[in-house]
Design an enzyme around this catalytic site. Sequence first.
Site, PDB file in Angstrom:
ATOM      1  N   CYS A   2     -50.304  38.795  36.271  1.00  0.00           N
ATOM      2  CA  CYS A   2     -51.401  39.506  36.984  1.00  0.00           C
ATOM      3  C   CYS A   2     -51.039  39.673  38.473  1.00  0.00           C
ATOM      4  O   CYS A   2     -49.923  39.041  38.622  1.00  0.00           O
ATOM      5  CB  CYS A   2     -52.800  38.703  36.881  1.00  0.00           C
ATOM      6  SG  CYS A   2     -52.981  38.174  35.287  1.00  0.00           S
ATOM      7  N   LYS A 567     -41.370  58.477  31.203  1.00  0.00           N
ATOM      8  CA  LYS A 567     -40.834  57.420  31.416  1.00  0.00           C
ATOM      9  C   LYS A 567     -40.348  56.341  30.731  1.00  0.00           C
ATOM     10  O   LYS A 567     -39.615  55.544  30.768  1.00  0.00           O
ATOM     11  CB  LYS A 567     -41.981  56.793  32.659  1.00  0.00           C
ATOM     12  CG  LYS A 567     -41.465  55.698  33.412  1.00  0.00           C
ATOM     13  CD  LYS A 567     -40.358  55.934  34.343  1.00  0.00           C
ATOM     14  CE  LYS A 567     -39.877  54.954  35.278  1.00  0.00           C
ATOM     15  NZ  LYS A 567     -38.707  55.196  35.934  1.00  0.00           N
TER      16      LYS A 567
HETATM   17  C1  BG6 Z   1     -36.077  57.041  29.429  1.00  0.00           C
HETATM   18  C2  BG6 Z   1     -36.272  57.123  30.874  1.00  0.00           C
HETATM   19  O1  BG6 Z   1     -37.245  57.551  28.681  1.00  0.00           O
HETATM   20  O2  BG6 Z   1     -35.760  55.882  28.996  1.00  0.00           O
HETATM   21  C3  BG6 Z   1     -35.162  56.758  31.583  1.00  0.00           C
HETATM   22  O3  BG6 Z   1     -36.626  58.280  31.353  1.00  0.00           O
HETATM   23  C4  BG6 Z   1     -34.554  55.493  31.196  1.00  0.00           C
HETATM   24  O4  BG6 Z   1     -35.321  56.956  33.014  1.00  0.00           O
HETATM   25  C5  BG6 Z   1     -34.509  55.015  29.664  1.00  0.00           C
HETATM   26  O5  BG6 Z   1     -33.302  55.006  31.929  1.00  0.00           O
HETATM   27  C6  BG6 Z   1     -34.685  53.897  29.355  1.00  0.00           C
HETATM   28  O6  BG6 Z   1     -36.006  53.278  29.755  1.00  0.00           O
HETATM   29  P1  BG6 Z   1     -36.123  51.517  29.976  1.00  0.00           P
HETATM   30  O7  BG6 Z   1     -37.577  51.278  30.244  1.00  0.00           O
HETATM   31  O8  BG6 Z   1     -35.442  50.893  28.530  1.00  0.00           O
HETATM   32  O9  BG6 Z   1     -35.039  51.095  31.104  1.00  0.00           O
END
Ligand code: BG6
Length: 572
Positions: A2, A567
């Site tokens: 949190c 993302k």
């Molecule tokens: C993709 C993101 O969906 O996932 C990238 O657009 C990222 O920026 C990749 O490197 C891996 O995501 P994570 O959260 O496992 O590092």
Amino acid sequence: MCGIIGMVCKEKFESNDVIKMLKRLEYRGYDSFGIATDSGLFEKEIGEIKAVQNNFCKQAISHTRWSTHGRVTKANAHPHKDCTGNITIVHNGIIENYLELKKQLPKHVFVSETDTEVIAHYLEEKTRTKPIRDAITDFMKDAQGTFSVVVMIKGDENLYAFKRGSPLSLGLMKDGHVIASDIYAFSDKTDKAIFFNEDEFAIVTEKDYEFYRLIGNTLNPVTKDIITVKWSGCEEKKNFNHYMIKEIYEEPAVVERLINSLNTEQNSDLEKMKKLMTEAKRIVFVASGTSYHATLLGVYFLNKVGVEAHAIIASEFRNFYLVDKETLIVAVTQSGETMDVIEALHGMKDKGAKIASLVNVPYSTIQRMSNVSINIEAGQEICVAATKSFVNQVVCLAYLASMFEKKNSVEQVSKSIKHIFSQEEKIKQIAKSLAKHDDIYVIGRGFLYPIAREIALKIKEISYIHAEGMMGGELKHGTLALIEEGTPVLVLMGGKNEIVSNAMEVKARGGRIIEIGGNGVMGEFISIDAEDKLSSALSAAVIGQLLTYYIALEKGLPIDKPRNLAKVCTTK
Ligand code: BG6
């Protein structure tokens, strides 16, 4: 995890001023939030942090929750009060023996299912016979688990803050003090901060503060160093056109924050991770996208200190790697929610493997699947393209490698990145000239090879130009056929000199050389000020991030939310 905040000032301030700070802690959890002030405001809501009833006050405490004990309800949202309503608290952490403590409070009426509420009633009971300071000391002796707590008491000009296991810092402002889970919260109010160490307790007023440390059974006064946090650029997006450039500019500050965290509160977890690595026969990194490129650097740095590790792309992990009880799997993931990584980890513990993780979002699924996990402390990363999280992942991996043998100093990274910012105008001009191309190539060797791949990924993700990043030595084995008159090739200078001959192979075919880290012997260049490989690698990465940003800007693209991407990919 949190996020908590406490603020006490000479002059009255607005409740929504505190909510704005709380918003910066949203990456720590956003199931519910709440605020209480000395002028009677007591508001809690489930869901995302949003503006509350405006209220002028001299003291306030506030909280954003990721629920651990108790469902996501208004009653379970913080702040929590005692029976009298005079003691109000916010808490981050888990009081493991809260049921035992609760049993000692039979006459108290509890209105929530949380472990936190027990703290308020515990202090109420104790303050019947002793001052609050002694009551808190007793709590710190009796409680098991982790806590960072801020207490506000009706009619008392002090705020009381104490910490064990969960982060807490004090911001020193000209007209008062702010206490927060993370210095990130008060980044636009002050750059002067004090970090709480384990079992420390502070009494904070509008003009003063006293720190104590519980050693054995006694509370001892301690003097604390005031740290000047070097914020780069303003924290608020309002001074930046996109989150991507804002997050790039945060890199020097979040690197410092990570290093401080690895030196203090996360050091014990790092030691645990090192122990697992020492005991394992095989170490394998699992990651996707940008995070995978970070693990390639992790493999490089560990190799240089005699530790063998491998890096496998998460979606192919099961096809290319055998796991048994001698295996340590290290998941590296910004979100901690990438399905490809989760899938790779599923069932691995049943095979006897141990799981470690580096995440940026605490309490994420992958963190909760791990035997040990480190937070890379990059703060909330909004732009779909990973920038500051990549930098901090690599710093964290280099720090881990240096625990085996001091080879990389992480201390130079921030300074080297700031040198790149000083060339922003030049980078912008080069980016404008790259925007018209359909293909861009990036080559690097050794520790710069992963950076070549990472820069190419950035260019694809954000500027929609086809880009390939590869080992310099590999170019002649096929890709060189694609080099034509004027084809741009970013050459990551540094490390082995062979890269120069790879670049000359390009030049001999009319390719356009842009030296990243060079001094212009073969064409345009962007300089790097770095003595060590880690700083050189990350400087090159940041040049790539800025080039990508300005190419996309030139092309009028959305940047923060590029087409087709997300993302976090929670699908396989
Ligand atoms: C993709 C993101 O969906 O996932 C990238 O657009 C990222 O920026 C990749 O490197 C891996 O995501 P994570 O959260 O496992 O590092």
